[in-house]
Structures are given as C-alpha cells and as structure tokens.
Design a protein around this motif. Structure first.
Motif, short mmCIF file in Angstrom:
data_model
loop_
_atom_site.label_atom_id
_atom_site.label_comp_id
_atom_site.label_asym_id
_atom_site.label_seq_id
_atom_site.Cartn_x
_atom_site.Cartn_y
_atom_site.Cartn_z
N THR A 1 0.84 -1.20 0.00
CA THR A 1 0.00 0.00 0.00
C THR A 1 0.87 1.25 0.00
N THR A 2 1.88 1.25 0.84
CA THR A 2 2.79 2.39 0.91
C THR A 2 3.56 2.54 -0.41
N ALA A 3 3.99 1.43 -0.97
CA ALA A 3 4.69 1.48 -2.26
C ALA A 3 3.78 2.05 -3.34
N ASN A 4 2.51 1.67 -3.33
CA ASN A 4 1.55 2.18 -4.30
C ASN A 4 1.41 3.69 -4.19
N ILE A 5 1.40 4.19 -2.97
CA ILE A 5 1.30 5.64 -2.74
C ILE A 5 2.54 6.35 -3.30
N PHE A 6 3.72 5.81 -2.99
CA PHE A 6 4.93 6.46 -3.45
C PHE A 6 5.09 6.38 -4.96
N ILE A 7 4.64 5.29 -5.56
CA ILE A 7 4.68 5.20 -7.01
C ILE A 7 3.78 6.28 -7.61
N ALA A 8 2.60 6.47 -7.04
CA ALA A 8 1.67 7.47 -7.56
C ALA A 8 2.25 8.87 -7.47
N VAL A 9 2.96 9.14 -6.38
CA VAL A 9 3.44 10.50 -6.14
C VAL A 9 4.78 10.77 -6.81
N LEU A 10 5.70 9.81 -6.77
CA LEU A 10 7.07 10.07 -7.20
C LEU A 10 7.37 9.66 -8.64
#
Length: 117
Positions: free
Chosen positions: A106-115
C-alpha cells in the motif's frame, strides 16, 4: 471533464485512506500477533480499483497522455493487495508477514503514484 476527473481523484484518495487507515489501526495488534483485515481495508482497496479504472478511462477520453507502465505496476500491486485482503478477510488473525506485506505494498503504491513522473 476536469471536474469529473478531480471528483474521482478525490474518491481514489478516500479509498487509499481507508486501506492505509485500516492498516495503521491494526499495527499495535500486528505487534501482538492478533492483527486482522478490517472491512475498511477491503472497501478501500475496492474503491481504489474502481476509481482507478474510471480515472484511466476518463483521462483517455480526454486525450491525455498516460504512463501505461506506471498504471500497470500500480494495478498489479493493487490486485495483490486486494487478493490478500479478500482471501484473509474473515480470519481472526492474519500472519504478521502477510499483514505487513499489505502495508508495504500500500505504501509502495502511494509512493509510485506521487514520485513516478
């Protein structure tokens, strides 16, 4: 079209908040080995899936350029998250490793979306 896209982005953020919030509320229980997947996590993941598909469609209909590899990676992570949460949703206790994996993805998905630009 922009208003509709922004509406679905907001709903997508609500979905990720439900998924991550459900995970964070169970972190203490994870340390004790009694963590479980709460309904908010399943509903959040489903909300993310539906709104993400709608967002891809709306952006394509608006002739915007999309990064299909990024969308594919995010979709793959979300399908793994959704699969784990769905299969284990009725278990009284979820293994720490599986529970932690859902939080990590879930955290990886968030960072992929943002970065990932």
């Amino acid at each position: 079209m922009d208003v509709l896209i922004h509406l679905f982005v907001g709903l997508h953020v609500i979905g990720i908040a439900a998924l991550l919030g459900g995970f964070l509320t169970q972190m203490k229980a994870m340390g004790q080995g009694t963590a479980r997947f709460v309904p908010a996590m399943l509903h959040g993941a489903l909300t993310m899936l539906v709104t993400g598909v709608v967002l891809v469609g709306l952006n394509q209909a608006d002739d915007r350029t999309l990064d299909n590899i990024k969308i594919g990676v995010k979709l793959a992570l979300l399908i793994v998250i959704l699969g784990l949460v769905y299969v284990k949703r009725d278990d009284e206790r979820v293994d720490k490793g599986v529970f932690g994996l859902v939080g990590l993805l879930t955290t990886a998905n968030i960072f992929i979306a943002v970065l990932w630009t």
